[in-house]
Design a protein around this motif. Sequence first.
Motif, PDB file in Angstrom:
ATOM      1  N   ASP A  44      -9.535   4.412   4.732  1.00 33.39           N
ATOM      2  CA  ASP A  44      -9.450   4.058   3.315  1.00 33.39           C
ATOM      3  C   ASP A  44      -9.213   2.571   3.083  1.00 33.39           C
ATOM      4  N   ILE A  45      -8.325   1.960   3.851  1.00 33.88           N
ATOM      5  CA  ILE A  45      -8.020   0.544   3.642  1.00 33.88           C
ATOM      6  C   ILE A  45      -9.151  -0.332   4.172  1.00 33.88           C
TER       7      ILE A  45
ATOM      8  N   GLN B 222      -1.050   4.071  -1.863  1.00 34.26           N
ATOM      9  CA  GLN B 222      -2.212   4.512  -1.085  1.00 34.26           C
ATOM     10  C   GLN B 222      -1.786   5.374   0.098  1.00 34.26           C
ATOM     11  N   LEU B 223      -0.636   5.038   0.703  1.00 38.57           N
ATOM     12  CA  LEU B 223      -0.144   5.820   1.836  1.00 38.57           C
ATOM     13  C   LEU B 223       0.157   7.246   1.395  1.00 38.57           C
TER      14      LEU B 223
ATOM     15  N   THR C  52      -4.832  -0.258  11.434  1.00 35.22           N
ATOM     16  CA  THR C  52      -3.723   0.619  11.856  1.00 35.22           C
ATOM     17  C   THR C  52      -3.459   1.782  10.908  1.00 35.22           C
ATOM     18  N   TRP C  53      -4.211   1.902   9.826  1.00 35.16           N
ATOM     19  CA  TRP C  53      -3.890   2.862   8.773  1.00 35.16           C
ATOM     20  C   TRP C  53      -3.768   4.303   9.274  1.00 35.16           C
TER      21      TRP C  53
ATOM     22  N   ILE D  76      -0.555   4.762  11.158  1.00 37.26           N
ATOM     23  CA  ILE D  76       0.594   4.786  10.250  1.00 37.26           C
ATOM     24  C   ILE D  76       0.749   6.183   9.648  1.00 37.26           C
TER      25      ILE D  76
ATOM     26  N   TYR E  26       0.798  -1.225   0.000  1.00 35.45           N
ATOM     27  CA  TYR E  26       0.000   0.000   0.000  1.00 35.45           C
ATOM     28  C   TYR E  26       0.831   1.276   0.000  1.00 35.45           C
TER      29      TYR E  26
ATOM     30  N   THR F 293      -3.287  -3.244   8.251  1.00 35.29           N
ATOM     31  CA  THR F 293      -3.549  -1.867   7.829  1.00 35.29           C
ATOM     32  C   THR F 293      -5.015  -1.436   7.864  1.00 35.29           C
TER      33      THR F 293
ATOM     34  N   GLY G  54      -8.226   7.891   7.103  1.00 35.71           N
ATOM     35  CA  GLY G  54      -7.817   6.831   8.008  1.00 35.71           C
ATOM     36  C   GLY G  54      -8.600   5.539   7.858  1.00 35.71           C
TER      37      GLY G  54
END
Length: 292
Positions: A207-208, A16-17, A185-186, A189, A13, A182, A205
């Motif tokens: 999104d995943i 995406q991050l 935890t997204w 992160i 990801y 994720t 936050g």
Amino acid sequence: MIISMHIGAHATYGAQLMRGLLKNKTVLAEQGVAIPAPTHYRDLLPKVMKKVTSSRATPDTQEMLLDQMLDMDDCNRMILSYEDVICMNPRIFEKTEFYSKVNFKLPWLRNVFADYPMEFFIGMRNPATFIPETFGNCGPNISYSEFLNGMDVEAIRWSELLGRIRQACPDVGITCFAFEDTPITWAQIMREMAGVGPMVPLSGGLDILATIMKREGMKRLRTYLHTHQPQNEMQRRKILQAFLDKYVDEAALEEEIDLPGWDADLVDRLTEAYEEDLLRIEAMEDVHFIAP
């Protein structure tokens, strides 16, 4: 100025991050955090790295590079992301070693920003899905045997890779996270990479989580979070996990693996070894692991 850089790994990801952080570029700029567009450095950075293979970049070189990357006059942190900075997908197992180029590529990278403190962020993933995904991104001209280059897939250990990163750049902080965590935890992160606390409002936050939860569940979750504000990150994660358990989209979790010589037993062995490795990483004193 601190430089926070996402250095990989592939298929965890990374894109995406960066997109998530760029959504918050204005808010983060107010906190003194700069997020240069990747187009400002992904061609330039490798060229500079090749010029500082054995010595630190001069202050003039560093200033020139930063002038081209930054669009803020004053900042206390800069966020970069370049998952190919170590190597491209086809070279992950070059020389029959997991990311062998770490041993010299990261010292080159450190030399580029020699006068600034750095932090590396790296995502990890179960080899049972990491290998099929990264091989699939190599293109039609690379065979599976060429991709592995003789590497024993059951010998892959992220903890060993992290140890080599620490040895290559002993003064750089290392933060890692598991791809599988994720959805929960997204947001953490994103915050840790940006160096901001829970009071700074960030979007993206979820999104995943949204990729593996039914639409109805996401709608209910957003409503719940709006009316029941979590008091801390741990409480927030418990809420996310509860909704995920109830509204998970099982179809989104299914991954079909079709590689020569692979069967269910191998996948199970790789998964078990990976889970043991994560416990080992969580206990490493010089590595920060974002646990769920």
